[in-house]
Write a protein that holds these residues in place. Sequence first.
Motif, PDB file in Angstrom:
ATOM      1  N   VAL A   1       5.135  -4.654 -29.421  1.00 46.21           N
ATOM      2  CA  VAL A   1       3.727  -4.250 -28.913  1.00 46.21           C
ATOM      3  C   VAL A   1       2.987  -3.526 -30.003  1.00 46.21           C
ATOM      4  O   VAL A   1       1.967  -3.453 -29.891  1.00 46.21           O
ATOM      5  CB  VAL A   1       4.190  -3.501 -27.821  1.00 46.21           C
ATOM      6  CG1 VAL A   1       3.034  -2.495 -27.269  1.00 46.21           C
ATOM      7  CG2 VAL A   1       4.822  -4.313 -26.643  1.00 46.21           C
ATOM      8  N   ILE A   2       3.639  -2.591 -30.557  1.00 47.34           N
ATOM      9  CA  ILE A   2       3.051  -1.626 -31.647  1.00 47.34           C
ATOM     10  C   ILE A   2       2.574  -2.348 -32.588  1.00 47.34           C
ATOM     11  O   ILE A   2       1.268  -2.136 -33.242  1.00 47.34           O
ATOM     12  CB  ILE A   2       4.002  -0.712 -32.053  1.00 47.34           C
ATOM     13  CG1 ILE A   2       4.345   0.407 -31.012  1.00 47.34           C
ATOM     14  CG2 ILE A   2       3.254   0.236 -33.261  1.00 47.34           C
ATOM     15  CD1 ILE A   2       5.380   1.409 -31.294  1.00 47.34           C
TER      16      ILE A   2
ATOM     17  N   GLU B   1      16.924  -4.362 -26.981  1.00 50.49           N
ATOM     18  CA  GLU B   1      15.948  -5.118 -26.411  1.00 50.49           C
ATOM     19  C   GLU B   1      14.679  -4.357 -26.363  1.00 50.49           C
ATOM     20  O   GLU B   1      13.560  -4.767 -26.564  1.00 50.49           O
ATOM     21  CB  GLU B   1      16.431  -5.689 -25.222  1.00 50.49           C
ATOM     22  CG  GLU B   1      15.357  -6.742 -24.626  1.00 50.49           C
ATOM     23  CD  GLU B   1      15.746  -7.245 -23.259  1.00 50.49           C
ATOM     24  OE1 GLU B   1      14.919  -7.847 -22.618  1.00 50.49           O
ATOM     25  OE2 GLU B   1      16.907  -7.197 -22.926  1.00 50.49           O
ATOM     26  N   VAL B   2      14.662  -3.004 -25.868  1.00 53.31           N
ATOM     27  CA  VAL B   2      13.719  -2.124 -25.648  1.00 53.31           C
ATOM     28  C   VAL B   2      13.255  -1.700 -27.071  1.00 53.31           C
ATOM     29  O   VAL B   2      11.995  -1.822 -26.951  1.00 53.31           O
ATOM     30  CB  VAL B   2      14.027  -0.763 -25.075  1.00 53.31           C
ATOM     31  CG1 VAL B   2      12.998   0.250 -24.897  1.00 53.31           C
ATOM     32  CG2 VAL B   2      14.404  -1.190 -23.635  1.00 53.31           C
ATOM     33  N   TYR B   3      13.770  -1.380 -28.087  1.00 58.07           N
ATOM     34  CA  TYR B   3      13.328  -1.255 -29.523  1.00 58.07           C
ATOM     35  C   TYR B   3      12.736  -2.503 -29.816  1.00 58.07           C
ATOM     36  O   TYR B   3      11.745  -2.389 -30.477  1.00 58.07           O
ATOM     37  CB  TYR B   3      14.561  -0.792 -30.294  1.00 58.07           C
ATOM     38  CG  TYR B   3      14.164  -0.525 -31.713  1.00 58.07           C
ATOM     39  CD1 TYR B   3      13.747   0.486 -32.160  1.00 58.07           C
ATOM     40  CD2 TYR B   3      14.240  -1.647 -32.657  1.00 58.07           C
ATOM     41  CE1 TYR B   3      13.374   0.865 -33.405  1.00 58.07           C
ATOM     42  CE2 TYR B   3      13.810  -1.310 -34.144  1.00 58.07           C
ATOM     43  CZ  TYR B   3      13.435  -0.101 -34.390  1.00 58.07           C
ATOM     44  OH  TYR B   3      12.925   0.194 -35.632  1.00 58.07           O
TER      45      TYR B   3
ATOM     46  N   ARG C   1      19.342  -0.934 -25.074  1.00 56.89           N
ATOM     47  CA  ARG C   1      18.553  -0.118 -26.358  1.00 56.89           C
ATOM     48  C   ARG C   1      17.905  -1.195 -27.270  1.00 56.89           C
ATOM     49  O   ARG C   1      16.817  -0.959 -27.795  1.00 56.89           O
ATOM     50  CB  ARG C   1      19.431   0.716 -26.837  1.00 56.89           C
ATOM     51  CG  ARG C   1      18.838   1.649 -27.791  1.00 56.89           C
ATOM     52  CD  ARG C   1      19.868   2.630 -28.453  1.00 56.89           C
ATOM     53  NE  ARG C   1      19.329   3.833 -29.092  1.00 56.89           N
ATOM     54  CZ  ARG C   1      18.990   4.821 -28.332  1.00 56.89           C
ATOM     55  NH1 ARG C   1      19.320   5.155 -27.359  1.00 56.89           N
ATOM     56  NH2 ARG C   1      18.433   5.705 -29.415  1.00 56.89           N
TER      57      ARG C   1
ATOM     58  N   THR D   1      11.218  -4.887 -28.343  1.00 56.39           N
ATOM     59  CA  THR D   1      10.035  -5.100 -27.457  1.00 56.39           C
ATOM     60  C   THR D   1       8.918  -4.104 -27.971  1.00 56.39           C
ATOM     61  O   THR D   1       7.544  -4.367 -28.169  1.00 56.39           O
ATOM     62  CB  THR D   1      10.188  -5.406 -26.128  1.00 56.39           C
ATOM     63  OG1 THR D   1      10.611  -4.402 -25.636  1.00 56.39           O
ATOM     64  CG2 THR D   1      10.917  -6.453 -25.586  1.00 56.39           C
ATOM     65  N   THR D   2       9.253  -2.964 -28.094  1.00 57.51           N
ATOM     66  CA  THR D   2       8.576  -1.736 -28.470  1.00 57.51           C
ATOM     67  C   THR D   2       7.911  -2.094 -30.087  1.00 57.51           C
ATOM     68  O   THR D   2       6.654  -1.839 -29.977  1.00 57.51           O
ATOM     69  CB  THR D   2       9.277  -0.542 -28.551  1.00 57.51           C
ATOM     70  OG1 THR D   2       9.780  -0.352 -27.177  1.00 57.51           O
ATOM     71  CG2 THR D   2       8.195   0.670 -28.765  1.00 57.51           C
ATOM     72  N   VAL D   3       8.508  -2.619 -30.957  1.00 59.01           N
ATOM     73  CA  VAL D   3       8.093  -2.935 -32.039  1.00 59.01           C
ATOM     74  C   VAL D   3       7.040  -3.979 -32.016  1.00 59.01           C
ATOM     75  O   VAL D   3       6.043  -4.021 -32.722  1.00 59.01           O
ATOM     76  CB  VAL D   3       9.293  -3.234 -33.122  1.00 59.01           C
ATOM     77  CG1 VAL D   3       8.760  -3.984 -34.323  1.00 59.01           C
ATOM     78  CG2 VAL D   3      10.106  -1.998 -33.382  1.00 59.01           C
TER      79      VAL D   3
END
Length: 98
Positions: free
Chosen positions: A68-69, A60-62, A58, A64-66
């Motif tokens: 990208v955004i 790592e996903v958070y 969770r 990388t999402t930050v």
Amino acid sequence: MLGVRVPPGLPTFVGGRVLSCIPKRGGFSLLEKLKLTEIKQFLNEVKLEMRKVSWPGRKEVYGTTVVVIGAVFFFAIYLGMVDAILHLGVDQIFKLFR
């Protein structure tokens, strides 16, 4: 003839095997080669391989999402500024030729 082709009929299944499908002009169709047991074996192997996949956590996903955004907003602002500057430059060039 006008070159109109009649589509082949639907396959006929008996006991998990295809009895008839596409007319036999160039060999066997894919449905005739596959057996129901082979399909089940394939799906079981897919399930086993999916268990071997290392899924990201969770955190790592958070993260990388930050990233990208943030990159999307950065490039949107950057390209917007470049567009505005080019727009002003082209307007000045057109004003010279009026």
